[in-house]
Design a protein around this motif. Structure first.
Motif, PDB file in Angstrom:
ATOM      1  N   GLU A  60      48.953  62.389  54.309  1.00  0.00           N
ATOM      2  CA  GLU A  60      47.562  62.452  53.342  1.00  0.00           C
ATOM      3  C   GLU A  60      47.875  63.557  52.389  1.00  0.00           C
ATOM      4  OE1 GLU A  60      44.143  63.408  56.017  1.00  0.00           O
ATOM      5  OE2 GLU A  60      44.317  61.399  57.068  1.00  0.00           O
ATOM      6  N   ARG A 115      44.288  59.528  50.586  1.00  0.00           N
ATOM      7  CA  ARG A 115      43.738  58.776  51.688  1.00  0.00           C
ATOM      8  C   ARG A 115      45.179  58.148  52.238  1.00  0.00           C
ATOM      9  NH1 ARG A 115      42.314  54.279  50.790  1.00  0.00           N
ATOM     10  NH2 ARG A 115      42.378  53.995  48.241  1.00  0.00           N
ATOM     11  N   ARG A 136      34.375  52.914  54.805  1.00  0.00           N
ATOM     12  CA  ARG A 136      35.036  54.213  55.023  1.00  0.00           C
ATOM     13  C   ARG A 136      34.059  55.285  55.207  1.00  0.00           C
ATOM     14  NH1 ARG A 136      38.474  52.776  49.545  1.00  0.00           N
ATOM     15  NH2 ARG A 136      40.453  51.866  50.411  1.00  0.00           N
TER      16      ARG A 136
END
Length: 480
Positions: A131, A141, A338
């Protein structure tokens, strides 16, 4: 039985029990003391107690005479050592899949390619940029490592930039999780319209109606088991409708007097009604299986190109990668998913991303023979016949009778339920043991060999055994 006989039997049993050593006496045996030098005291103590308990149970059951008990006591150090060795073994072990089922769920489904394994090791042995954006030095992400690869594999990356940017990808721990997450994110407290002919149950009790209920969505069934028309969906749409759902019939088929709207028709209805269409595609098949002689299995590419708003599929089925669920679809739907807190609970780790990234790159290279599932699907029956004959020619056994027989392999894993592949197997029959006992003996080998039984013979289908194992297979079969 007379009373004096019972008394004599009880006295004999008590005498045998007195012969059993205490745990301290066992640990003072020189061979056991040497075990204490190699193993933790607690582990040796536990193994010794288990061995003594087993000996007491055998004695209580009348399985020992005075002489046999003395022999067993003398063998206690060896038994304790065996228990220590067994306790140090991994429970999760490699096995040889000789069932002919390519995607065998009980055996872990798709084996990973050598490239995927190398990338997993590279990522696992040290830190990685899971990440972390190496360009900006900021947090990123984790899905970014595979998102562009999935879209490239589906052709979206070749589309105009404005079009390609309208799609996104999310990875979770399996396809069931992907379905659950999508339903909860897009249709909680809303109606989800689905055909009665698609209310499936797959392995492990995964049922579409129950998943819908757990997701907070409201099931609205339309049509019948064998016939559902587009008009059934149209008439069911109302103010409370949140989603249209299409489910892949993964492990069964409906034939005869049947009807089902095409995916294109459902996409057009979705656009007219302004309601997203979500497809649980499931199989992970990127392109057609017709190159392997299998027709009728829908692909992820077909679903994507038809304009389905959101698709859920598996990484460890026909994609040939690690267990994971892949959600790919319109960016507005992906963005809503998300934002769901459940995503963090269902996300995957760096090892899954590494294996999936490598598998996708192999698909994109078009050299897919490096992916084990692709290799197993494409192997020719005549090559399997030749290997069977070569292996049986090397086997030396006075107890087993070998034959080479044609068989049918299965794709498995909830894919292509009607499809079979012509294959070839080694048939084993023992001079005195039934097939079930031979099968059990194969499972006790190292590595264990998992076969199947047909007509009281054990069959070892070579389609799911890599050629590099042939020599070892011959050696193991000779040892039976």
């Amino acid at each position: 039985m007379a009373i004096h006989d019972l008394q004599h039997e009880d006295e004999t049993l008590q005498k045998l029990f007195r012969e059993l050593p205490s745990i301290n006496e066992v640990l003072l045996i020189p061979a056991c003391r040497s075990l204490l030098d190699k193993h933790p005291h607690g582990a040796v103590l536990r193994a010794a107690r288990e061995a003594l308990a087993a000996l007491r149970t055998e004695t209580s059951a009348g399985l020992h005479s005075e002489s046999s008990l003395k022999k067993s006591i003398a063998l206690l150090p060896e038994e304790i050592a065996n228990r220590l060795a067994a306790g140090a073994q991994y429970s999760l072990r490699p096995v040889v899949n000789a069932t002919g089922v390519i995607l065998h769920t009980n055996l872990g489904r798709a084996p990973l390619s050598a490239g995927a394994l190398r990338h997993v090791v590279e990522v696992a042995q040290d830190y990685c940029n899971l990440e972390f954006d190496l360009e900006t030095g900021l947090r990123s992400r984790r899905d970014s490592h595979v998102e562009s690869l999935v879209l490239r594999a589906l052709g979206a990356a070749n589309a105009p930039a404005a079009d390609a940017d309208r799609h996104g990808v999310i990875i979770v721990n399996n396809c069931a999780a992907a379905t659950m997450l999508a339903l909860n994110s897009l249709a909680e407290k809303s109606e989800v319209i689905v055909s009665r002919g698609e209310l499936v149950e797959i392995g492990g009790g995964f049922r579409i109606p129950e998943i819908l209920e757990k997701s907070g969505a409201i099931l609205k069934e339309v049509g019948t088991t064998n016939r559902t028309r587009l008009a059934d969906y149209e008439s069911a749409i109302g103010p409370g409708t949140g989603l249209l759902l299409r489910v892949h019939r993964s492990n069964f088929s409906i034939e005869g007097f049947t009807e089902r709207p095409s995916l294109k028709e459902l996409v057009e209805l979705s656009k007219r009604a302004g309601i997203p269409l979500f497809e649980d595609q499931g199989t992970g098949l990127l392109s057609s299986l017709e190159r392997f002689g299998i027709s009728g299995e829908p692909s992820l590419l077909q679903s994507f190109e038809s304009g389905v708003g959101l698709i859920a599929t598996s990484g460890d089925k026909l994609l040939g990668g690690p267990q994971c669920g892949i959600l790919v679809g319109r960016i507005d739907l992906i963005d809503r998913i998300r934002k769901n807190p459940l995503l963090r609970a269902l996300r995957v780790d760096k090892l899954t991303y590494a294996a999936l990234e490598a598998t996708l790159l192999e698909h994109l290279s078009e050299e897919t023979s490096s992916i084990p599932v692709e290799r197993m699907l494409g192997v020719r029956p005549e090559d399997l016949m030749r290997r069977c004959r070569e292996i049986t020619g090397r086997i030396t056994s006075s107890q087993l009778v070998f034959d080479v027989v044609p068989v049918s392999s299965l794709v498995g894993g909830g894919t292509a339920p009607k499809a079979t592949l012509q294959s070839c197997a080694i048939s084993l029959r023992h001079a005195s043991l039934p097939a079930a006992d031979v099968l059990a003996s194969l499972r006790r080998l190292e590595p264990p060999i998992i076969g199947r039984v047909s007509d009281d013979a054990v069959l070892l289908d070579l389609r799911t055994i890599p050629p590099e194992f042939d020599e070892e297979l011959a050696s193991l079969l000779s040892s039976l």
